[in-house]
Design a protein around this motif. Structure first.
Motif, mmCIF file in Angstrom:
data_model
loop_
_atom_site.group_PDB
_atom_site.id
_atom_site.type_symbol
_atom_site.label_atom_id
_atom_site.label_comp_id
_atom_site.label_asym_id
_atom_site.label_seq_id
_atom_site.Cartn_x
_atom_site.Cartn_y
_atom_site.Cartn_z
ATOM 1 N N GLY A 8 6.755 8.931 47.298
ATOM 2 C CA GLY A 8 7.727 9.922 47.690
ATOM 3 C C GLY A 8 8.614 10.053 45.646
ATOM 4 N N GLY A 9 8.050 8.872 45.258
ATOM 5 C CA GLY A 9 9.251 9.275 43.822
ATOM 6 C C GLY A 9 8.369 10.158 42.353
ATOM 7 N N GLY A 10 8.876 10.149 40.835
ATOM 8 C CA GLY A 10 9.193 11.092 40.241
ATOM 9 C C GLY A 10 9.739 11.103 39.383
ATOM 10 N N LEU A 11 9.513 12.184 38.817
ATOM 11 C CA LEU A 11 10.407 12.412 37.616
ATOM 12 C C LEU A 11 11.028 13.229 38.291
ATOM 13 C CD1 LEU A 11 11.518 12.476 34.829
ATOM 14 C CD2 LEU A 11 9.838 13.509 34.079
ATOM 15 N N VAL A 12 12.649 13.527 38.338
ATOM 16 C CA VAL A 12 13.556 15.332 38.244
ATOM 17 C C VAL A 12 13.993 15.305 37.823
ATOM 18 C CG1 VAL A 12 14.065 13.181 39.512
ATOM 19 C CG2 VAL A 12 14.325 16.030 40.452
ATOM 20 N N GLN A 116 8.673 4.393 41.841
ATOM 21 C CA GLN A 116 9.376 4.931 40.267
ATOM 22 C C GLN A 116 9.891 6.251 40.342
ATOM 23 O OE1 GLN A 116 10.168 2.841 38.748
ATOM 24 N NE2 GLN A 116 11.806 4.606 37.494
ATOM 25 N N VAL A 117 11.492 6.062 40.583
ATOM 26 C CA VAL A 117 12.246 7.716 40.253
ATOM 27 C C VAL A 117 13.275 7.870 39.283
ATOM 28 C CG1 VAL A 117 14.104 8.838 41.298
ATOM 29 C CG2 VAL A 117 12.515 7.690 42.857
ATOM 30 N N THR A 118 12.718 8.676 38.309
ATOM 31 C CA THR A 118 13.303 9.179 36.756
ATOM 32 C C THR A 118 14.466 10.211 36.863
ATOM 33 O OG1 THR A 118 11.070 7.699 35.930
ATOM 34 C CG2 THR A 118 12.516 9.440 34.576
ATOM 35 N N VAL A 119 15.258 10.282 36.430
ATOM 36 C CA VAL A 119 15.704 10.973 36.756
ATOM 37 C C VAL A 119 16.304 11.715 35.303
ATOM 38 C CG1 VAL A 119 18.239 12.578 37.431
ATOM 39 C CG2 VAL A 119 17.538 10.642 38.892
ATOM 40 N N SER A 120 15.716 12.751 34.896
ATOM 41 C CA SER A 120 16.427 12.417 33.114
ATOM 42 C C SER A 120 15.826 14.004 32.934
ATOM 43 C CB SER A 120 15.138 11.738 32.617
ATOM 44 O OG SER A 120 15.047 12.743 31.307
ATOM 45 N N SER A 121 16.186 14.729 32.236
ATOM 46 C CA SER A 121 16.583 16.249 31.440
ATOM 47 C C SER A 121 15.404 16.285 30.155
ATOM 48 C CB SER A 121 17.544 16.715 31.381
ATOM 49 O OG SER A 121 17.907 16.190 30.100
#
Length: 121
Positions: A8-12, A116-121
């Protein structure tokens, strides 16, 4: 043996949501506490949230009100719903479970491999 597999992780983008899952499988008689931890690069692993077999929950102050931990005992699965994500939530997220592999056996701690969870614009 017992295996824990996260997904369920990813880029958001900031303000977005993700839902993590962690399924336990293998030689399982009983699971008591299940928990999520996270580790950012260069930092120590930190506790995020815990849920007991009866459904009682506890959260780190940094995620309280934004993250929700839940579990499905029939599926030996724990979830982490993450809302209002911030860049500082970026990390590898790891699940942990205390498992007894047979009746009267002591509970032992098992870890997943992380997602991995990545929070970025």
């Amino acid at each position: 043996q017992v295996q824990l597999v996260e997904s369920g992780g990813g880029l958001v983008q900031p303000g977005g949501s993700l839902r993590l899952s962690c399924a336990a499988s293998g030689s399982i008689f009983s699971i008591n506490n299940m928990a999520w931890y996270r580790q950012a690069p260069g930092r120590q692993r930190e506790w995020v949230a815990t849920i007991s077999s009866g459904g009682s929950t506890n959260y780190a102050d940094s995620v309280k009100g934004r993250f929700t931990i839940s579990r499905d005992n029939a599926k030996n699965t724990v979830y982490l719903q993450m809302n209002s994500l911030k860049p500082e939530d970026t990390a590898g997220y790891y699940c942990n479970a205390n498992v007894a592999v047979r009746a009267l056996a002591p509970y032992q701690s098992y870890w997943g491999q992380g997602t991995q969870v990545t929070v970025s614009s």
